[in-house]
Design an enzyme around this catalytic site. Sequence first.
Site, mmCIF file in Angstrom:
data_model
loop_
_atom_site.group_PDB
_atom_site.id
_atom_site.type_symbol
_atom_site.label_atom_id
_atom_site.label_comp_id
_atom_site.label_asym_id
_atom_site.label_seq_id
_atom_site.Cartn_x
_atom_site.Cartn_y
_atom_site.Cartn_z
ATOM 1 N N ALA A 60 1.041 -1.188 0.147
ATOM 2 C CA ALA A 60 -0.007 -0.120 -0.014
ATOM 3 C C ALA A 60 0.816 1.402 -0.029
ATOM 4 O O ALA A 60 0.600 2.148 -0.622
ATOM 5 C CB ALA A 60 -0.845 -0.162 1.268
ATOM 6 N N ALA A 63 2.040 1.573 -3.480
ATOM 7 C CA ALA A 63 1.310 2.197 -4.324
ATOM 8 C C ALA A 63 0.922 3.808 -4.159
ATOM 9 O O ALA A 63 0.492 4.444 -5.295
ATOM 10 C CB ALA A 63 -0.103 1.308 -4.126
ATOM 11 N N GLU A 64 0.829 4.067 -2.967
ATOM 12 C CA GLU A 64 0.425 5.413 -2.710
ATOM 13 C C GLU A 64 1.735 6.257 -3.205
ATOM 14 O O GLU A 64 1.461 7.401 -3.600
ATOM 15 C CB GLU A 64 0.149 5.666 -1.321
ATOM 16 C CG GLU A 64 -0.375 6.999 -0.796
ATOM 17 C CD GLU A 64 -1.331 7.210 0.183
ATOM 18 O OE1 GLU A 64 -1.617 8.494 0.432
ATOM 19 O OE2 GLU A 64 -1.834 6.434 0.793
ATOM 20 N N THR A 65 2.709 5.771 -3.065
ATOM 21 C CA THR A 65 4.109 6.535 -3.456
ATOM 22 C C THR A 65 3.920 6.799 -4.818
ATOM 23 O O THR A 65 4.078 8.037 -5.065
ATOM 24 C CB THR A 65 5.199 5.919 -3.171
ATOM 25 O OG1 THR A 65 5.315 5.750 -1.560
ATOM 26 C CG2 THR A 65 6.407 6.617 -3.494
ATOM 27 N N SER A 68 0.751 9.028 -5.964
ATOM 28 C CA SER A 68 0.951 10.670 -5.686
ATOM 29 C C SER A 68 1.867 11.195 -6.408
ATOM 30 O O SER A 68 1.585 12.240 -6.889
ATOM 31 C CB SER A 68 1.522 10.497 -4.028
ATOM 32 O OG SER A 68 0.470 9.813 -3.156
#
Length: 142
Positions: A60, A63-65, A68
């Site tokens: 997660a 993925a968020e990195t 973003s």
Amino acid sequence: MTDRAPVTLSPDQVAALPSGALVERMGIRILEAGSERTVARMPVEGNTQPYGLLHGGASAVLAETVGSIASAVHAGAGRIAVGIDLNATHHRAVRSGEVTAVATPLALGRSVASYEIVVTDQDGARVCTARLTCSLRDRPPA
């Protein structure tokens, strides 16, 4: 999807991206960054849960990195991207090596951007599928 032209950062611009303590601690390396495609790799070692498997939270974070960064590139100069929704489905376990995340856009607007992020193992097998939605805002004054 959007009337803005796709933006791809040069290798020097990718190298200059701010990373933050968590990204560094997890060993995430940004390989490519753009509004249409952002790619990063992360080692499994050091990012495992007690059973020796890649931690779902690590997937997660990866993925968020990438989502973003892609959102911030899309937002453009003087703007920021702030994650407002992240979901992830874990498909298979990984015990060693590296995983690669690729973010591609689902919807790109002026105030919101959504990306699908596919995380794969070294053999190209899908490990996790995530979706990130970011709010795009003007950068606050320093």
